[in-house]
Design a protein around this motif. Sequence first.
Motif, short mmCIF file in Angstrom:
data_model
loop_
_atom_site.label_atom_id
_atom_site.label_comp_id
_atom_site.label_asym_id
_atom_site.label_seq_id
_atom_site.Cartn_x
_atom_site.Cartn_y
_atom_site.Cartn_z
N GLY A 82 120.95 21.11 83.62
CA GLY A 82 120.69 21.24 82.72
C GLY A 82 122.17 20.82 81.91
O GLY A 82 122.99 19.89 81.38
N MET A 83 123.27 20.63 82.82
CA MET A 83 124.72 20.31 83.08
C MET A 83 124.39 18.78 83.49
O MET A 83 125.54 18.17 82.75
N GLU A 84 124.03 18.53 84.04
CA GLU A 84 123.70 16.85 84.39
C GLU A 84 122.74 15.94 83.16
O GLU A 84 123.25 14.92 83.29
N LEU A 85 121.65 16.71 82.92
CA LEU A 85 121.47 16.40 81.26
C LEU A 85 121.87 15.97 80.39
O LEU A 85 122.58 14.66 79.55
N LEU A 86 123.24 17.39 80.60
CA LEU A 86 124.20 16.90 79.13
C LEU A 86 125.03 15.89 80.04
O LEU A 86 125.85 14.75 79.15
N ALA A 87 125.18 15.74 80.88
CA ALA A 87 126.54 14.34 81.18
C ALA A 87 126.22 12.91 80.98
O ALA A 87 127.17 12.08 81.01
N THR A 88 124.60 12.92 81.24
CA THR A 88 124.27 11.65 81.22
C THR A 88 123.61 11.72 79.75
O THR A 88 123.54 10.45 79.58
N SER A 89 123.62 12.48 79.00
CA SER A 89 123.10 11.93 77.13
C SER A 89 124.29 12.71 76.13
O SER A 89 124.00 12.19 75.17
N ALA A 90 124.91 13.27 76.68
CA ALA A 90 125.46 13.28 75.84
C ALA A 90 126.72 12.45 75.63
O ALA A 90 127.15 11.42 75.90
N ASP A 91 128.06 13.09 74.12
CA ASP A 91 129.06 11.87 73.67
C ASP A 91 130.19 11.97 75.24
O ASP A 91 129.71 12.76 75.80
N PRO A 92 130.61 11.41 74.77
CA PRO A 92 131.74 11.15 76.25
C PRO A 92 132.79 12.36 76.65
O PRO A 92 132.90 12.81 77.97
N GLU A 93 133.31 13.22 75.62
CA GLU A 93 133.62 14.81 75.36
C GLU A 93 133.15 15.82 76.18
O GLU A 93 133.92 16.26 77.24
N MET A 94 131.98 15.78 75.71
CA MET A 94 130.99 16.54 76.07
C MET A 94 130.56 16.54 77.60
O MET A 94 130.27 17.35 78.10
N ALA A 95 130.14 15.39 78.19
CA ALA A 95 129.71 14.66 78.97
C ALA A 95 130.95 15.71 80.21
O ALA A 95 130.11 15.22 81.35
N GLY A 96 131.85 14.86 79.85
CA GLY A 96 132.94 14.94 80.38
C GLY A 96 133.43 17.03 80.97
O GLY A 96 133.12 17.44 82.08
N VAL A 97 133.20 17.74 79.93
CA VAL A 97 132.50 19.19 80.22
C VAL A 97 131.96 19.26 80.72
O VAL A 97 132.01 20.57 81.69
N ALA A 98 130.59 19.07 80.56
CA ALA A 98 129.96 19.54 81.32
C ALA A 98 129.95 18.82 82.77
O ALA A 98 129.37 20.02 83.61
N ARG A 99 130.24 18.32 83.51
CA ARG A 99 130.43 17.62 84.65
C ARG A 99 131.73 18.62 85.60
O ARG A 99 131.68 19.20 86.24
N MET A 100 132.45 19.21 84.70
CA MET A 100 133.40 19.99 85.16
C MET A 100 132.87 21.40 84.71
O MET A 100 133.70 21.79 86.38
N LEU A 101 132.11 21.88 84.22
CA LEU A 101 131.36 22.57 84.40
C LEU A 101 130.85 23.09 85.74
O LEU A 101 131.10 24.09 86.79
N LEU A 102 129.86 21.91 85.88
CA LEU A 102 129.48 21.94 87.02
C LEU A 102 130.62 21.71 88.63
O LEU A 102 129.46 22.90 89.24
N SER A 103 131.06 21.24 88.31
CA SER A 103 132.17 21.56 89.27
C SER A 103 132.90 22.33 89.43
O SER A 103 132.86 23.21 91.13
N LYS A 104 133.37 23.53 88.55
CA LYS A 104 133.57 24.96 88.96
C LYS A 104 132.56 25.33 89.93
O LYS A 104 132.81 26.79 90.07
N VAL A 105 131.41 25.80 88.71
CA VAL A 105 130.55 26.48 89.42
C VAL A 105 129.97 26.50 90.62
O VAL A 105 129.82 26.64 92.15
N SER A 106 129.84 24.65 90.77
CA SER A 106 129.87 24.68 92.42
C SER A 106 130.77 24.65 93.48
O SER A 106 130.53 25.03 94.50
N ALA A 107 131.92 25.11 92.74
CA ALA A 107 132.99 25.79 93.72
C ALA A 107 132.79 27.07 94.36
O ALA A 107 133.02 26.51 94.83
N THR A 108 132.42 27.60 93.21
CA THR A 108 132.26 29.44 93.74
C THR A 108 131.10 29.51 94.81
O THR A 108 130.78 30.72 94.97
N LEU A 109 130.15 28.73 94.87
CA LEU A 109 128.99 29.16 95.53
C LEU A 109 128.86 28.89 96.81
O LEU A 109 130.02 28.28 97.36
N PRO A 110 128.31 30.16 97.75
CA PRO A 110 128.65 29.87 99.10
C PRO A 110 127.54 28.90 100.25
O PRO A 110 127.36 27.99 99.04
N ALA A 111 128.23 27.95 100.89
CA ALA A 111 127.44 26.85 101.63
C ALA A 111 125.97 26.57 102.08
O ALA A 111 125.62 27.43 101.29
#
Length: 111
Positions: A82-111
Amino acid sequence: MHKADRLFQLVNLIGVHQPITAERLAEHLGVSVRSIYRYIDELSLSGVPVYGTTGVGYALAADVELPPLHLSRIELDALALGMELLATSADPEMAGVARMLLSKVSATLPA
């Protein structure tokens, strides 16, 4: 939806919309008001400080802190997609927010 998922959603809904009536909770969860009463009883018995006031609704104690959210592998995959789709299809501001959310979630995941 599993009962544990509904109970977790119930606590989240009460925390965000407090006070909230049993009728509104039932609408959000797609269950009967009677089910909400049973779920509230179960939460109270398990130690969750849920308080109800007649005519006002349910609320949580001010110092309630929920445990960390644990997502299943498929839930994480759905979130990432969902975040990848939003990052590629939304306006630039929302796309940036989607990428940031995805990076925050990814950073909390175990290897």
